[in-house]
Design an enzyme around this catalytic site. Structure first.
Site, short mmCIF file in Angstrom:
data_model
loop_
_atom_site.label_atom_id
_atom_site.label_comp_id
_atom_site.label_asym_id
_atom_site.label_seq_id
_atom_site.Cartn_x
_atom_site.Cartn_y
_atom_site.Cartn_z
N SER A 141 9.37 13.34 72.17
CA SER A 141 10.15 12.20 72.68
C SER A 141 10.01 12.18 74.19
O SER A 141 9.78 13.23 74.82
CB SER A 141 11.62 12.37 72.31
OG SER A 141 12.43 11.44 73.04
N TYR A 154 18.99 17.55 71.53
CA TYR A 154 17.81 16.77 71.14
C TYR A 154 16.71 16.90 72.19
O TYR A 154 15.55 17.18 71.88
CB TYR A 154 18.23 15.31 70.97
CG TYR A 154 17.12 14.36 70.58
CD1 TYR A 154 16.63 14.33 69.26
CD2 TYR A 154 16.56 13.48 71.50
CE1 TYR A 154 15.62 13.45 68.90
CE2 TYR A 154 15.54 12.60 71.14
CZ TYR A 154 15.09 12.58 69.84
OH TYR A 154 14.08 11.72 69.48
#
Ligand SMILES: NC(=O)c1ccc[n+]([C@@H]2O[C@H](COP(=O)([O-])OP(=O)(O)OC[C@H]3O[C@@H](n4cnc5c(N)ncnc54)[C@H](O)[C@@H]3O)[C@@H](O)[C@H]2O)c1
Length: 264
Positions: A141, A154
């Site tokens: 990401s 995350y």
């Protein structure tokens, strides 16, 4: 793209969004794909959508967080299609929490789903395929590359994927493994529910403001990058992390409420 015809791939989380788009794109290029998802109905829907592709997609139900998952998936892919050629580590789940708000149990849960699953699948794929090498593409990401408020665990887990990608590429390249990652920006998959967009309006406004192309991407933009990195056309590319983000990671600017650039 070259080198995908009748090649065998595993795509995790292939019942929705980026995983589905990757599975379908690989199949369009002639690959045989085991579409793994804990939700078998969604994986089966992906199979339905693949009708007409040159390759084949077969659904397989498995929760990636279960201990036996990697071996069960690798064996299922070989039983379905024969020798394996590639793995796409796509399963992951966003957690919007800041570090101070994240209790231990949630930290463990999100590290597990976003990183431990990728580590275990990659390790076992390399072990399983040591006799012939292969390609691994993991979905990281932009939050694994750049600091952004919220999403502490995350971001850390996605940064760990970046580290693992480079490390595995360095260590196992001589055995014929190429290991790369794609770092998606804002991609409008079912994960971005209307409720989430309304609740986190600040996040969406801020992300789009900071994206030079001024739009969110679609899942196929990531599926295309995954397919390229998995193909023989990327045969000399390894250890790389490709942001597919409308330019979000290459710039930094902010607007004041009146739309003008603020100077300090
Ligand atoms: N959408 C974005 O904006 C974006 C941005 C950056 C990174 N990513 C990453 O891309 C990946 C896919 O995201 P998406 O938006 O397509 O998500 P999605 O929610 O649309 O799809 C995820 C799929 O994975 C499956 N899944 C979830 N947990 C699982 C488990 N434990 N075992 C097996 N299957 C499981 C779900 O059933 C679903 O089909 C994730 O790793 C995510 O972090 C997404």
């Amino acid at each position: 793209m070259r080198g995908l015809h009748e090649k065998v791939f595993i795509v995790t989380g292939a019942g929705s969004g980026i995983g589905r788009a990757s599975a379908l794109r690989l199949a369009e290029e002639g690959a045989f794909v085991l579409a793994v998802d804990r939700d078998i109905d969604k994986a089966t829907e992906t199979v339905g959508l693949s009708q007409g592709a040159t390759g084949k997609v077969q659904a397989f139900a498995q929760d990636l967080t279960e201990n036996q998952a990697p071996q069960a998936i690798l064996q299922a892919a070989r039983d379905a299609f024969g020798e394996l050629d590639g793995l796409v580590n796509n399963v992951g789940l966003g957690s919007p929490k800041s570090a101070l708000d994240e209790p231990d149990e949630e930290h463990d849960k999100y590290m597990n789903i976003n990183f431990r699953t990728v580590f275990r699948m990659s390790r076992d794929f390399i072990g399983f395929n040591m006799h012939r090498g292969g390609s691994i593409v993991s979905i990281a990401s932009t939050f694994g590359l750049v600091g952004f408020p919220g999403a502490a665990t995350y971001s850390a887990a996605k940064a760990a994927i970046v580290g693992l990608t480079r490390q595995l590429a360095a260590e196992y390249g001589e055995h014929g493994f190429r290991v790369n990652a794609v770092a998606p920006g804002l991609i409008m998959t079912p994960a971005h529910t209307l409720e989430r967009q309304t609740k986190n309006k600040w996040f969406y406004d801020s992300y789009l403001n900071g994206t030079p192309l001024k739009v969110a991407g679609d899942a196929d933009a990531i599926g295309a990058a995954v397919t390229f990195l998995s193909s023989a056309d990327a045969g000399f590319i390894t250890g790389q992390v490709l942001p597919v983000d409308g330019g979000w990671t290459i710039t930094k600017y902010a607007f004041a409420d009146d739309g003008r650039v603020r100077a300090r």
